[in-house]
Scaffold this active site. Structure first.
Site, mmCIF file in Angstrom:
data_model
loop_
_atom_site.group_PDB
_atom_site.id
_atom_site.type_symbol
_atom_site.label_atom_id
_atom_site.label_comp_id
_atom_site.label_asym_id
_atom_site.label_seq_id
_atom_site.Cartn_x
_atom_site.Cartn_y
_atom_site.Cartn_z
ATOM 1 N N SER A 105 20.681 12.664 -23.519
ATOM 2 C CA SER A 105 21.360 11.401 -24.040
ATOM 3 C C SER A 105 20.476 10.509 -24.422
ATOM 4 O O SER A 105 19.629 9.803 -23.468
ATOM 5 C CB SER A 105 22.490 10.987 -23.120
ATOM 6 O OG SER A 105 22.766 9.662 -23.607
ATOM 7 N N HIS B 120 22.664 14.289 -27.684
ATOM 8 C CA HIS B 120 23.738 13.665 -27.200
ATOM 9 C C HIS B 120 23.867 12.001 -27.617
ATOM 10 O O HIS B 120 22.975 11.376 -27.230
ATOM 11 C CB HIS B 120 24.081 13.798 -25.634
ATOM 12 C CG HIS B 120 25.438 13.446 -25.090
ATOM 13 N ND1 HIS B 120 26.478 14.179 -25.438
ATOM 14 C CD2 HIS B 120 25.823 12.205 -24.728
ATOM 15 C CE1 HIS B 120 27.648 13.295 -24.778
ATOM 16 N NE2 HIS B 120 27.071 12.142 -24.400
ATOM 17 N N ASP C 86 25.738 8.516 -27.682
ATOM 18 C CA ASP C 86 26.779 7.787 -26.964
ATOM 19 C C ASP C 86 27.067 6.661 -27.898
ATOM 20 O O ASP C 86 26.257 5.564 -27.805
ATOM 21 C CB ASP C 86 26.531 7.388 -25.415
ATOM 22 C CG ASP C 86 26.435 8.653 -24.697
ATOM 23 O OD1 ASP C 86 27.441 9.396 -24.282
ATOM 24 O OD2 ASP C 86 25.330 8.947 -23.948
ATOM 25 N N MET D 90 29.723 3.375 -28.276
ATOM 26 C CA MET D 90 30.335 2.618 -27.436
ATOM 27 C C MET D 90 30.757 1.250 -28.008
ATOM 28 O O MET D 90 29.819 0.618 -28.668
ATOM 29 C CB MET D 90 29.674 2.126 -26.215
ATOM 30 C CG MET D 90 29.207 3.319 -25.235
ATOM 31 S SD MET D 90 28.325 2.526 -23.744
ATOM 32 C CE MET D 90 27.641 4.238 -23.348
ATOM 33 N N HIS E 272 29.337 11.517 -28.749
ATOM 34 C CA HIS E 272 30.459 11.245 -27.768
ATOM 35 C C HIS E 272 31.123 9.785 -27.990
ATOM 36 O O HIS E 272 30.390 8.862 -27.938
ATOM 37 C CB HIS E 272 29.883 11.311 -26.454
ATOM 38 C CG HIS E 272 30.606 10.679 -25.350
ATOM 39 N ND1 HIS E 272 30.208 10.319 -24.211
ATOM 40 C CD2 HIS E 272 32.073 10.690 -25.069
ATOM 41 C CE1 HIS E 272 31.127 10.296 -23.303
ATOM 42 N NE2 HIS E 272 32.220 10.060 -23.828
ATOM 43 N N MET F 229 33.019 6.864 -27.506
ATOM 44 C CA MET F 229 33.709 5.966 -26.444
ATOM 45 C C MET F 229 34.367 4.630 -27.181
ATOM 46 O O MET F 229 33.835 3.662 -27.003
ATOM 47 C CB MET F 229 32.709 5.631 -25.315
ATOM 48 C CG MET F 229 32.554 6.617 -24.385
ATOM 49 S SD MET F 229 30.921 6.450 -23.443
ATOM 50 C CE MET F 229 29.597 7.075 -24.573
ATOM 51 N N MET G 171 33.827 13.778 -17.682
ATOM 52 C CA MET G 171 32.877 12.457 -17.303
ATOM 53 C C MET G 171 32.777 12.754 -15.983
ATOM 54 O O MET G 171 33.980 12.630 -15.068
ATOM 55 C CB MET G 171 33.538 11.117 -17.650
ATOM 56 C CG MET G 171 33.507 11.153 -19.283
ATOM 57 S SD MET G 171 31.879 10.635 -20.011
ATOM 58 C CE MET G 171 30.956 9.714 -19.048
ATOM 59 N N GLY H 71 30.269 4.400 -19.869
ATOM 60 C CA GLY H 71 29.661 3.003 -20.281
ATOM 61 C C GLY H 71 28.258 2.717 -20.112
ATOM 62 O O GLY H 71 27.710 1.971 -20.860
ATOM 63 N N PHE H 72 27.878 3.354 -19.167
ATOM 64 C CA PHE H 72 26.316 3.240 -18.824
ATOM 65 C C PHE H 72 25.795 4.521 -18.314
ATOM 66 O O PHE H 72 26.467 5.468 -17.665
ATOM 67 C CB PHE H 72 26.349 2.258 -17.113
ATOM 68 C CG PHE H 72 27.020 0.887 -17.854
ATOM 69 C CD1 PHE H 72 26.322 0.196 -18.740
ATOM 70 C CD2 PHE H 72 28.339 0.757 -17.609
ATOM 71 C CE1 PHE H 72 27.120 -1.343 -18.803
ATOM 72 C CE2 PHE H 72 29.111 -0.415 -17.759
ATOM 73 C CZ PHE H 72 28.305 -1.293 -18.449
ATOM 74 N N GLY I 180 22.507 6.088 -15.969
ATOM 75 C CA GLY I 180 22.003 6.051 -14.611
ATOM 76 C C GLY I 180 22.901 5.821 -13.460
ATOM 77 O O GLY I 180 22.557 5.210 -12.595
ATOM 78 N N ASP J 237 28.963 15.378 -18.163
ATOM 79 C CA ASP J 237 28.192 14.103 -18.461
ATOM 80 C C ASP J 237 28.171 12.908 -17.501
ATOM 81 O O ASP J 237 29.313 12.270 -17.161
ATOM 82 C CB ASP J 237 28.960 13.528 -20.073
ATOM 83 C CG ASP J 237 28.170 12.419 -20.549
ATOM 84 O OD1 ASP J 237 27.252 11.962 -19.955
ATOM 85 O OD2 ASP J 237 28.556 11.898 -21.707
ATOM 86 N N GLY K 244 25.266 11.205 -14.495
ATOM 87 C CA GLY K 244 24.594 11.814 -13.189
ATOM 88 C C GLY K 244 24.018 13.048 -13.091
ATOM 89 O O GLY K 244 23.905 13.398 -11.741
HETATM 90 C C1 DX5 Z 1 27.897 7.333 -20.143
HETATM 91 C C2 DX5 Z 1 27.454 8.355 -21.022
HETATM 92 C C3 DX5 Z 1 26.511 9.153 -20.651
HETATM 93 C C4 DX5 Z 1 25.115 8.850 -20.122
HETATM 94 C C5 DX5 Z 1 24.595 9.738 -19.147
HETATM 95 O O1 DX5 Z 1 29.105 6.754 -20.507
HETATM 96 O O2 DX5 Z 1 28.615 9.065 -21.712
HETATM 97 O O3 DX5 Z 1 26.236 10.243 -21.586
HETATM 98 O O4 DX5 Z 1 24.197 8.496 -21.228
HETATM 99 O O5 DX5 Z 1 23.439 9.058 -18.437
HETATM 100 P P1 DX5 Z 1 23.039 9.886 -17.314
HETATM 101 O O6 DX5 Z 1 22.733 10.923 -17.473
HETATM 102 O O7 DX5 Z 1 21.910 8.582 -16.988
HETATM 103 O O8 DX5 Z 1 24.270 9.748 -16.076
HETATM 104 ZN ZN ZN Z 2 28.056 10.697 -23.067
#
Ligand code: DX5
Ligand code: ZN
Length: 216
Positions: A8, A33, A35, A37, A66, A68, A137, A142-143, A145, A175, A177
């Site tokens: 990502s 990937h 993201d 938002m 993706h 969001m 998910m 949203g974030f 890490g 997707d 962690g």
């Molecule tokens: C979160 C995103 C993810 C994110 C995953 O809303 O959809 O794609 O980048 O990030 P990690 O792999 O760091 O959890």
């Molecule tokens: Zn994502």
């Protein structure tokens, strides 16, 4: 079969995106990937169409976008034009999901549905036949890490069961962690595609981490 790896870009250095994309081109990554938002559906704003377009100009791997965002149906054509090959929309953001998935396929893309951690897999029973992939998910969107939500394993199991029962070939993407410590068990549980942001871009050698995740 090895899992597909979709790093990502959210965790990449946005001032050095071209380098990140070139690294991914050279790596064992399968998809890129992206993201997107909107600050409404999720409490964060990332990047939108011009960035996806720019990434597409350099990418030699399919873009897995993706969304969001609320009312994703308004942007299906725009993301097709921007270069998305796989486009996923949230179940929770889409009132007319069936129509939206048709729009995505009509634009020549693969259509995905995303479920938030609180949404049960059973919601997909009547829509699974119209999807090419389901993104579960494993953190709240949203974030990057964040810590992986363990309940995801059960969801993978019930989704796999539903796919087999309906005799479909729908991919399961995970997707949030994902890291070298859980990639193998996720793949064994039935995940076909693993997204990884922080695990890849937070590593001293992102391409080495991609290789590790690919060959778990
Ligand atoms: C979160 C995103 C993810 C994110 C995953 O809303 O959809 O794609 O980048 O990030 P990690 O792999 O760091 O959890
Ligand atoms: Zn994502």
């Amino acid at each position: 079969m090895k899992p597909l790896i979709a790093p990502s870009l959210l965790s990449a250095d946005f001032l050095r995106l071209q380098e990140a994309v070139e690294m991914l081109n050279q790596s064992e990554a399968d998809w890129i990937h992206c993201d997107v938002m909107d600050g409404v559906f999720v409490p964060n704003i990332s990047f939108g169409l011009p960035v996806v377009q720019a990434v597409h100009r350099h990418a030699r791997k399919p873009l897995d976008v993706h969304l969001m965002i609320v009312q994703p149906e308004r942007y299906v054509k725009a993301f097709a034009d921007a270069g998305a090959a796989w486009l996923s929309v949230h179940y929770e953001a889409c009132t007319h999901l069936h129509r939206c998935l048709q729009q995505i396929r009509n634009e020549g893309m693969k259509a995905g549905v995303v479920l938030n951690p609180h949404s049960p897999v059973s919601l997909l029973e009547n829509i699974l036949g119209y999807t090419d992939y389901v993104l579960l998910m494993s953190v709240n969107p949203g974030f990057g890490g964040q810590a992986f939500i363990e309940d995801t394993y059960r969801k993978i199991g019930s989704l796999k069961e539903m796919i087999v029962k309906q005799n479909l070939e729908v991919l399961i993407e995970i997707d949030g962690g994902v890291h070298a410590g859980n990639a193998a068990s996720l793949h064994a549980a039935g995940a076909d595609v693993l997204v990884a942001g922080n695990a890849v871009f937070g590593h001293s050698s992102p391409s080495e981490m991609i290789r590790l995740l690919k060959n778990i």
